[in-house]
Design a protein around this motif. Structure first.
Motif, mmCIF file in Angstrom:
data_model
loop_
_atom_site.group_PDB
_atom_site.id
_atom_site.type_symbol
_atom_site.label_atom_id
_atom_site.label_comp_id
_atom_site.label_asym_id
_atom_site.label_seq_id
_atom_site.Cartn_x
_atom_site.Cartn_y
_atom_site.Cartn_z
ATOM 1 N N LEU A 12 10.570 32.469 9.502
ATOM 2 C CA LEU A 12 9.214 33.012 9.592
ATOM 3 C C LEU A 12 8.870 33.420 11.023
ATOM 4 N N ALA A 13 9.368 32.660 12.005
ATOM 5 C CA ALA A 13 9.100 33.025 13.395
ATOM 6 C C ALA A 13 9.787 34.330 13.769
ATOM 7 N N VAL A 14 10.965 34.562 13.218
ATOM 8 C CA VAL A 14 11.675 35.810 13.506
ATOM 9 C C VAL A 14 10.980 36.999 12.840
ATOM 10 N N VAL A 15 10.509 36.802 11.619
ATOM 11 C CA VAL A 15 9.909 37.906 10.866
ATOM 12 C C VAL A 15 8.495 38.212 11.363
ATOM 13 N N PHE A 16 7.670 37.179 11.518
ATOM 14 C CA PHE A 16 6.265 37.382 11.850
ATOM 15 C C PHE A 16 5.934 37.088 13.303
ATOM 16 N N GLY A 17 6.872 36.490 14.025
ATOM 17 C CA GLY A 17 6.595 36.113 15.399
ATOM 18 C C GLY A 17 6.006 34.719 15.485
ATOM 19 N N PRO A 18 6.358 33.940 16.502
ATOM 20 C CA PRO A 18 5.829 32.571 16.623
ATOM 21 C C PRO A 18 4.335 32.573 16.922
ATOM 22 N N THR A 49 7.575 19.825 18.116
ATOM 23 C CA THR A 49 8.992 20.202 17.996
ATOM 24 C C THR A 49 9.160 21.710 17.919
ATOM 25 N N LEU A 50 8.358 22.361 17.080
ATOM 26 C CA LEU A 50 8.469 23.814 16.955
ATOM 27 C C LEU A 50 8.066 24.505 18.254
ATOM 28 N N SER A 51 7.039 23.990 18.916
ATOM 29 C CA SER A 51 6.646 24.584 20.196
ATOM 30 C C SER A 51 7.719 24.345 21.251
ATOM 31 N N PHE A 52 8.371 23.203 21.212
ATOM 32 C CA PHE A 52 9.459 22.923 22.151
ATOM 33 C C PHE A 52 10.610 23.903 21.947
ATOM 34 N N LEU A 53 10.869 24.270 20.693
ATOM 35 C CA LEU A 53 11.948 25.214 20.388
ATOM 36 C C LEU A 53 11.528 26.661 20.601
ATOM 37 N N PHE A 85 14.019 21.364 0.729
ATOM 38 C CA PHE A 85 14.261 22.555 1.535
ATOM 39 C C PHE A 85 14.248 22.197 3.019
ATOM 40 N N PRO A 86 15.207 22.697 3.800
ATOM 41 C CA PRO A 86 15.215 22.427 5.253
ATOM 42 C C PRO A 86 14.105 23.205 5.954
ATOM 43 N N TYR A 87 13.127 22.468 6.499
ATOM 44 C CA TYR A 87 11.940 23.112 7.056
ATOM 45 C C TYR A 87 12.244 23.875 8.335
ATOM 46 N N VAL A 88 13.223 23.425 9.126
ATOM 47 C CA VAL A 88 13.528 24.118 10.377
ATOM 48 C C VAL A 88 14.052 25.524 10.094
ATOM 49 N N VAL A 89 14.847 25.656 9.040
ATOM 50 C CA VAL A 89 15.374 26.979 8.674
ATOM 51 C C VAL A 89 14.237 27.928 8.319
ATOM 52 N N LEU A 90 13.294 27.437 7.513
ATOM 53 C CA LEU A 90 12.160 28.291 7.155
ATOM 54 C C LEU A 90 11.313 28.619 8.370
ATOM 55 N N ALA A 91 11.134 27.662 9.279
ATOM 56 C CA ALA A 91 10.344 27.914 10.479
ATOM 57 C C ALA A 91 10.985 28.998 11.341
ATOM 58 N N ILE A 92 12.304 28.934 11.497
ATOM 59 C CA ILE A 92 12.998 29.948 12.298
ATOM 60 C C ILE A 92 12.897 31.309 11.630
ATOM 61 N N ILE A 96 0.989 26.984 8.546
ATOM 62 C CA ILE A 96 1.461 27.318 7.195
ATOM 63 C C ILE A 96 2.704 26.507 6.851
ATOM 64 N N ILE A 97 3.626 26.400 7.797
ATOM 65 C CA ILE A 97 4.866 25.664 7.544
ATOM 66 C C ILE A 97 4.578 24.178 7.332
ATOM 67 N N ILE A 98 3.758 23.594 8.197
ATOM 68 C CA ILE A 98 3.465 22.163 8.069
ATOM 69 C C ILE A 98 2.750 21.870 6.755
#
Length: 351
Positions: free
Chosen positions: A163-169, A246-250, A154-161, A176-178
């Protein structure tokens, strides 16, 4: 005759008493101590952990809280960050005039906390799932193995984006993602080791004595899995640190004003032409930390390999030969004539 035997016993007994068995962990530490790169990496990790723990003390000594901006002393006339060793800022300031050193140390707390905690949780989940899949087999193994493959694919970046959109970063979402994407690799390794170990004779003996499956898994098989799991976990910590950065950078992870190496580098990308230190110092901290964990993980992996003992013995022999070469007058010790190894052809010749 009895006296001779008695004297032989007295001569042999002291040498026998000095023989001492070593466990696998003692042998691993003995091999690891001879690896200078691993020892340097371990020292760097310890220093980074201490600096992260002492971050509040550093902030108190400098008098610069991590989120306190200093627009007068922390910025120049053009409104840009000031450089290192200017106005009491050892590593300079960031875009809003905050102490860069203090924020890097607070960012280390976030990165190390995320790396260690997520790797620990992922290791526990991976070991439990891998043990059950490898030991029970059948439908349980099929279901768990296919689920593990799906997580790895599964592409982890897609899931991270998503979840961040739904629940907020947030930091919780990152952890949870890591954790979700880390346990699968450990579970696959544990499953393969369990499939091999459960066929050993001592497992069959424990089963014939009436030991239950959970006792066999956690008391007979699990201790033999700690070594590979430790190696994988050591290598997963830097991956988690880079993932968080990486996620914090994005913009999907830790949000300002909380200090994180990732969001610091994201903000520094707008000032790299006028404040090089704002980019270099957080990047160097991230590089040193991840590199140290990777080198230590490689060293532990090599130290747990039984073949390493032969390599260390060959290394000690080479050192001894170099010492003999320096002390002797001719030839390479052990390979040619010298004080310790005379030429047999010349022994019987008259001058």
């Amino acid at each position: 005759m009895s006296t001779t035997f008695h004297e032989i016993d007295l001569e042999v007994e002291p040498s026998i008493s000095r023989i001492e068995g070593r466990s696998q962990w003692q042998l691993t530490w003995r091999r690891l101590r001879t690896d200078r790169v691993s020892m340097i990496a371990l020292a760097v990790i310890v220093v980074m952990i201490l600096l992260a723990i002492l971050a509040p003390a550093v902030a108190a000594l400098t008098g610069h809280p991590p989120n306190m901006a200093y627009p007068i002393t922390g910025e120049n006339a053009a409104g840009n960050p000031v450089g290192p060793f200017t106005n009491g800022f050892i590593l300079g300031t960031d875009s809003t005039g905050r102490d860069l050193l203090v924020r890097i140390l607070y960012g280390a707390r976030i990165s190390l906390f995320v790396g260690v905690v997520t790797t620990f949780i992922a290791s526990v989940l991976g070991v439990a799932i891998g043990l059950m899949a490898g030991y029970f087999g059948g439908i349980i193994d099929t279901v768990l193995a296919r689920f593990t493959d799906a997580v790895l694919a599964f592409p982890y970046v897609v899931l991270a984006i998503a979840l961040a959109v739904v629940f907020g970063p947030s930091l919780t979402i990152i952890m949870i993602i890591i954790t979700f994407f880390s346990w699968a690799g450990i579970a696959r390794i544990v499953r393969g080791q369990t499939l091999s170990i459960k066929e050993k004779e001592y497992i069959e003996a424990a089963r014939s004595l009436g030991a239950g499956p959970f006792r066999i898994m956690f008391f007979d098989i699990l201790p033999n899995l700690l070594a590979p799991v430790l190696v994988v976990a050591t290598l997963y910590i830097p991956q988690a640190v880079v993932f968080e950065a990486t996620l914090s950078f994005l913009g999907l992870g830790v949000q300002p004003p909380t200090a994180s190496w990732g969001n610091m580098l994201a903000d520094a990308s707008n000032f790299y032409t006028v404040a090089w230190w704002y980019v270099v110092f957080p990047a160097v901290a991230l590089l040193i930390t991840t590199l140290a964990f990777n080198l230590l993980g490689d060293g532990i992996r090599d130290a747990m390999d039984p073949r390493t003992e032969r390599l260390l013995a060959a290394r000690r022999l080479r050192r001894k030969n170099r010492k003999r070469k320096g002390a002797g007058s001719g030839g390479i010790a052990g390979t040619g004539p010298g004080p310790d190894y005379p030429d047999p052809v010349r022994i019987g010749q008259t001058p």
